[in-house]
Design a protein around this motif. Structure first.
Motif, PDB file in Angstrom:
ATOM      1  N   ARG A  39       7.222 -48.348  31.910  1.00  0.00           N
ATOM      2  CA  ARG A  39       8.541 -48.279  31.235  1.00  0.00           C
ATOM      3  C   ARG A  39       8.766 -49.114  29.993  1.00  0.00           C
ATOM      4  N   VAL A  40       8.203 -50.455  30.593  1.00  0.00           N
ATOM      5  CA  VAL A  40       8.566 -51.369  29.648  1.00  0.00           C
ATOM      6  C   VAL A  40       7.732 -51.231  28.358  1.00  0.00           C
ATOM      7  N   LEU A  41       6.255 -50.944  28.790  1.00  0.00           N
ATOM      8  CA  LEU A  41       5.328 -50.824  27.780  1.00  0.00           C
ATOM      9  C   LEU A  41       5.581 -49.528  26.882  1.00  0.00           C
ATOM     10  N   HIS A  42       5.965 -48.679  27.599  1.00  0.00           N
ATOM     11  CA  HIS A  42       6.448 -47.374  26.942  1.00  0.00           C
ATOM     12  C   HIS A  42       7.756 -47.711  25.564  1.00  0.00           C
ATOM     13  N   ARG A  43       8.534 -48.506  26.204  1.00  0.00           N
ATOM     14  CA  ARG A  43       9.667 -48.965  25.130  1.00  0.00           C
ATOM     15  C   ARG A  43       9.325 -50.003  24.147  1.00  0.00           C
ATOM     16  N   THR A  44       8.270 -50.648  24.360  1.00  0.00           N
ATOM     17  CA  THR A  44       7.942 -51.751  23.410  1.00  0.00           C
ATOM     18  C   THR A  44       6.957 -51.609  22.615  1.00  0.00           C
ATOM     19  N   VAL A  45       6.118 -50.396  22.848  1.00  0.00           N
ATOM     20  CA  VAL A  45       4.929 -50.308  22.126  1.00  0.00           C
ATOM     21  C   VAL A  45       5.065 -49.948  20.484  1.00  0.00           C
ATOM     22  N   ILE A  47       7.576 -51.377  18.787  1.00  0.00           N
ATOM     23  CA  ILE A  47       8.077 -52.612  18.096  1.00  0.00           C
ATOM     24  C   ILE A  47       6.910 -53.408  17.909  1.00  0.00           C
ATOM     25  N   ALA A  48       6.007 -53.254  19.039  1.00  0.00           N
ATOM     26  CA  ALA A  48       4.796 -54.067  18.827  1.00  0.00           C
ATOM     27  C   ALA A  48       3.926 -53.656  17.749  1.00  0.00           C
ATOM     28  N   GLN A 269      23.263 -52.473  23.309  1.00  0.00           N
ATOM     29  CA  GLN A 269      23.293 -52.545  24.950  1.00  0.00           C
ATOM     30  C   GLN A 269      24.438 -53.020  25.549  1.00  0.00           C
TER      31      GLN A 269
END
Length: 288
Positions: A39-45, A47-48, A269
């Motif tokens: 989930r973290v990877l999915h949400r930051t990909v 932006i990265a 947030q």
């Protein structure tokens, strides 16, 4: 019969966990950790990927690095502004104005929206006036606020108040009018007076829509204020961006823009967490 001499041997030693249960627990924990990581990877990909494009495009000559420096250079300039104390000064000035205007808008627009949404005669009286002002852009009224209230803090806070009031007010009205009539009739049939009806039915049902307006207002409070700070201000993120542009300090300009985006994300947030706190009765039916 069971031999008495065998009983101590059976009772001796600590109880053991069944092997099957232990085997199930380890994969369960690993699965949860993998799920959180996914989930973290999915949400930051995204932006990265944006950061990689920002860093690579100027270095590869795809864009002029004079007007769009690499992200690493912008971050270095941001750190220098932070170390020197300039960034904290500008952020403090902007947040003070923004939160003051947003707080006043919440205190004024929510009660007014509840009254307009609930009492039809008041809604019919104020509806033409609301339609006129809701379609008037806040920035178009900036010269009016400056002429009447001057170039000081009052005009900037008043402009933020004006811009934030409309999404909160309109969403509050929509939230009250959108309450299921069956719930209202059921509450009245149980003998609830107007005050208890508002407390137990109207407000809980309207909270999600109201917070949608508050979140929109939180974004407006930053965006409108930045534009206002470009006129006659001596501190603030808008002043920082405008001053950096005139002095051709491009990295400082982008540092201010990044800071605005970060503040907007944090404010959103916080408002989402506050909405969840006041909407604990809701059930999330979304999949995934």
């Amino acid at each position: 019969m069971v031999d008495i001499a065998e009983r101590p041997a059976r009772l001796a030693g600590p109880p053991t966990v069944p092997r099957a249960a232990a085997d199930r627990a380890a994969p369960g924990l690993a699965g949860r950790l993998l799920g959180v990581g996914a989930r973290v990877l999915h949400r930051t990909v995204a932006i990265a990927a944006l950061a990689a494009i920002w860093e690579g495009a100027p270095r590869l000559g795809l864009v002029d690095r004079v007007f769009l420096p690499p992200l690493s250079e912008v971050l270095v300039a941001w750190w220098e502004l932070l170390r020197s104390g300039q960034l904290a000064e500008h952020v403090g000035a902007s947040l003070t104005r923004s939160l003051a205007g947003l707080g006043l808008a919440v205190l004024i627009a929510i009660p007014l929206g509840l009254l307009i949404g609930w009492y039809r005669p008041l809604a019919e009286l104020l509806s033409p006036l609301l339609e006129v002002f809701r379609n008037t852009a806040a920035l178009a009224l900036l010269p009016v606020f400056v002429l009447i209230l001057g170039l000081g803090e009052t005009s900037k806070i008043a402009l933020v108040l004006y811009a934030c009031s409309w999404p909160i007010l309109l969403n509050t009205i929509a939230g009250v009018k959108g309450v299921d009539p069956l719930l209202i009739r059921s509450a009245r049939s149980m003998g609830l007076n107007h005050l208890r009806l508002f407390q137990k039915v109207i407000l809980p049902a309207a909270v999600p829509t109201i917070f949608t307006g508050v979140r929109l207002a939180g974004a407006y409070s930053i965006l409108v204020l930045v534009a206002a700070e470009m006129v006659g201000a001596k501190a603030g993120l808008g002043y920082l961006i405008n001053s950096a542009q005139y002095n051709f300090a491009i990295t400082d300009m982008y540092s201010g823009i990044i800071t605005i985006s970060a503040i907007g994300l944090v404010v959103n947030q916080l408002l989402v967490a506050l909405e969840r706190r006041f909407s604990t009765w809701r059930v999330d039916v979304s999949a995934g």
